[in-house]
Design a protein around this motif. Structure first.
Motif, short mmCIF file in Angstrom:
data_model
loop_
_atom_site.label_atom_id
_atom_site.label_comp_id
_atom_site.label_asym_id
_atom_site.label_seq_id
_atom_site.Cartn_x
_atom_site.Cartn_y
_atom_site.Cartn_z
N LYS A 137 0.80 -1.23 0.00
CA LYS A 137 0.00 0.00 0.00
C LYS A 137 0.83 1.27 0.00
O LYS A 137 0.52 2.23 -0.68
CB LYS A 137 -0.93 -0.01 1.21
N ASN A 138 1.89 1.30 0.75
CA ASN A 138 2.67 2.53 0.94
C ASN A 138 4.00 2.52 0.19
O ASN A 138 4.96 3.15 0.63
CB ASN A 138 2.90 2.79 2.42
N GLU A 139 4.07 1.80 -0.90
CA GLU A 139 5.30 1.80 -1.68
C GLU A 139 4.98 1.92 -3.16
O GLU A 139 3.85 1.70 -3.59
CB GLU A 139 6.13 0.54 -1.40
N LYS A 140 5.98 2.28 -3.93
CA LYS A 140 5.80 2.42 -5.37
C LYS A 140 5.76 1.03 -6.00
O LYS A 140 6.67 0.23 -5.82
CB LYS A 140 6.94 3.25 -5.96
N VAL A 141 4.69 0.78 -6.73
CA VAL A 141 4.50 -0.50 -7.41
C VAL A 141 4.15 -0.23 -8.86
O VAL A 141 3.34 0.65 -9.16
CB VAL A 141 3.38 -1.34 -6.74
N GLU A 142 4.76 -0.99 -9.75
CA GLU A 142 4.46 -0.90 -11.18
C GLU A 142 4.08 -2.28 -11.70
O GLU A 142 4.59 -3.29 -11.21
CB GLU A 142 5.69 -0.41 -11.96
N ILE A 143 3.20 -2.30 -12.67
CA ILE A 143 2.83 -3.54 -13.35
C ILE A 143 3.47 -3.51 -14.73
O ILE A 143 3.25 -2.57 -15.50
CB ILE A 143 1.30 -3.69 -13.45
N HIS A 144 4.28 -4.50 -15.01
CA HIS A 144 4.92 -4.65 -16.32
C HIS A 144 4.45 -6.00 -16.87
O HIS A 144 4.62 -7.02 -16.21
CB HIS A 144 6.44 -4.66 -16.19
N ALA A 145 3.89 -6.00 -18.07
CA ALA A 145 3.31 -7.24 -18.59
C ALA A 145 3.44 -7.33 -20.10
O ALA A 145 3.47 -6.31 -20.79
CB ALA A 145 1.83 -7.31 -18.21
N PRO A 146 3.48 -8.57 -20.60
CA PRO A 146 3.37 -8.73 -22.05
C PRO A 146 1.92 -8.47 -22.44
O PRO A 146 1.06 -8.29 -21.57
CB PRO A 146 3.72 -10.21 -22.23
N LYS A 147 1.64 -8.46 -23.72
CA LYS A 147 0.25 -8.36 -24.18
C LYS A 147 -0.43 -9.71 -23.89
O LYS A 147 -0.69 -10.50 -24.78
CB LYS A 147 0.18 -8.02 -25.66
N PHE A 148 -0.70 -9.93 -22.62
CA PHE A 148 -1.21 -11.22 -22.16
C PHE A 148 -2.62 -11.51 -22.68
O PHE A 148 -3.42 -10.61 -22.87
CB PHE A 148 -1.17 -11.31 -20.63
N GLY A 149 -2.87 -12.78 -22.87
CA GLY A 149 -4.20 -13.24 -23.24
C GLY A 149 -4.56 -13.11 -24.71
O GLY A 149 -5.58 -13.63 -25.14
N SER A 150 -3.74 -12.45 -25.49
CA SER A 150 -4.11 -12.19 -26.89
C SER A 150 -3.31 -13.02 -27.89
O SER A 150 -3.65 -13.03 -29.07
CB SER A 150 -3.94 -10.70 -27.21
N GLY A 151 -2.31 -13.70 -27.46
CA GLY A 151 -1.51 -14.51 -28.37
C GLY A 151 -2.04 -15.94 -28.42
O GLY A 151 -3.09 -16.21 -29.01
N LEU A 152 -1.35 -16.84 -27.76
CA LEU A 152 -1.74 -18.25 -27.76
C LEU A 152 -3.10 -18.47 -27.09
O LEU A 152 -3.76 -19.47 -27.35
CB LEU A 152 -0.68 -19.09 -27.05
#
Length: 181
Positions: A137-152
């Protein structure tokens, strides 16, 4: 992170190597952050194609932990999110998590053109939001992801992008075009 392309989305899309970028973020001292890398996994205990194959190559423990869930658990738990911490900075406590989102029912075939289950995907994505709210809650968080769900998995990227904006709106989200290696 240098190569990005402009779109009308609130998140940014990159053509860079996601693994290099996330490592840089968690290892950037006081300017770094905790990073969560979600990706879609199937419910039939296969972890060897697409982005999952690259994850297994860079972080074998993510694949090992996925297989520890077992076939019967995977089959009956679409929508489950498995969080695996693969790194923690000793001084600044930035962490790197991979999240196996069990949201794909089987594999893509002529009889199963969209194995991605959108309800399961929404459940998994929501559990990531809850995880951040309860644990970071009190820290810097980033979400880094591939284009999930759209390939295979066969999902519609435009719809998935809408889900990202709806569910992960409070977070900094970075999406990477899959680059086969």
């Amino acid at each position: 992170m240098q190569t990005k392309y402009t779109n009308e989305r609130k998140f940014v899309t990159y053509n860079d190597d996601i693994f290099q970028c996330v490592n840089n973020r968690v290892k950037s001292g006081n300017t770094g952050s905790t990073v969560i890398v979600p990706h879609v996994c199937n419910n039939i205990d296969l972890f060897g194609a697409g982005f999952a194959a690259q994850v297994a190559k860079h972080y074998p423990s993510v694949k090992i932990d996925y297989h520890l869930l077992g076939k019967s658990f995977l089959r009956s738990n679409l929508g489950h999110s498995q969080f695996i911490k693969v790194y923690e900075d000793a001084k600044f406590k930035h962490r790197l998590y991979f999240v196996n989102m069990i949201a794909q029912n089987g594999i893509k075939s002529k009889d199963n053109i969209r194995p991605l289950n959108y309800l399961a995907l929404v459940k998994s994505m929501n559990s990531i939001s809850q995880f951040i709210q309860h644990n970071h809650k009190n820290e810097k968080v980033e979400i880094h992801a591939p284009k999930f769900g759209s390939g295979l998995a066969g999902g519609n990227w435009n719809f998935i992008a809408d889900l990202i904006e709806d569910i992960w709106k409070p977070y900094s989200v970075y999406i990477y075009n899959y680059v086969s290696k």
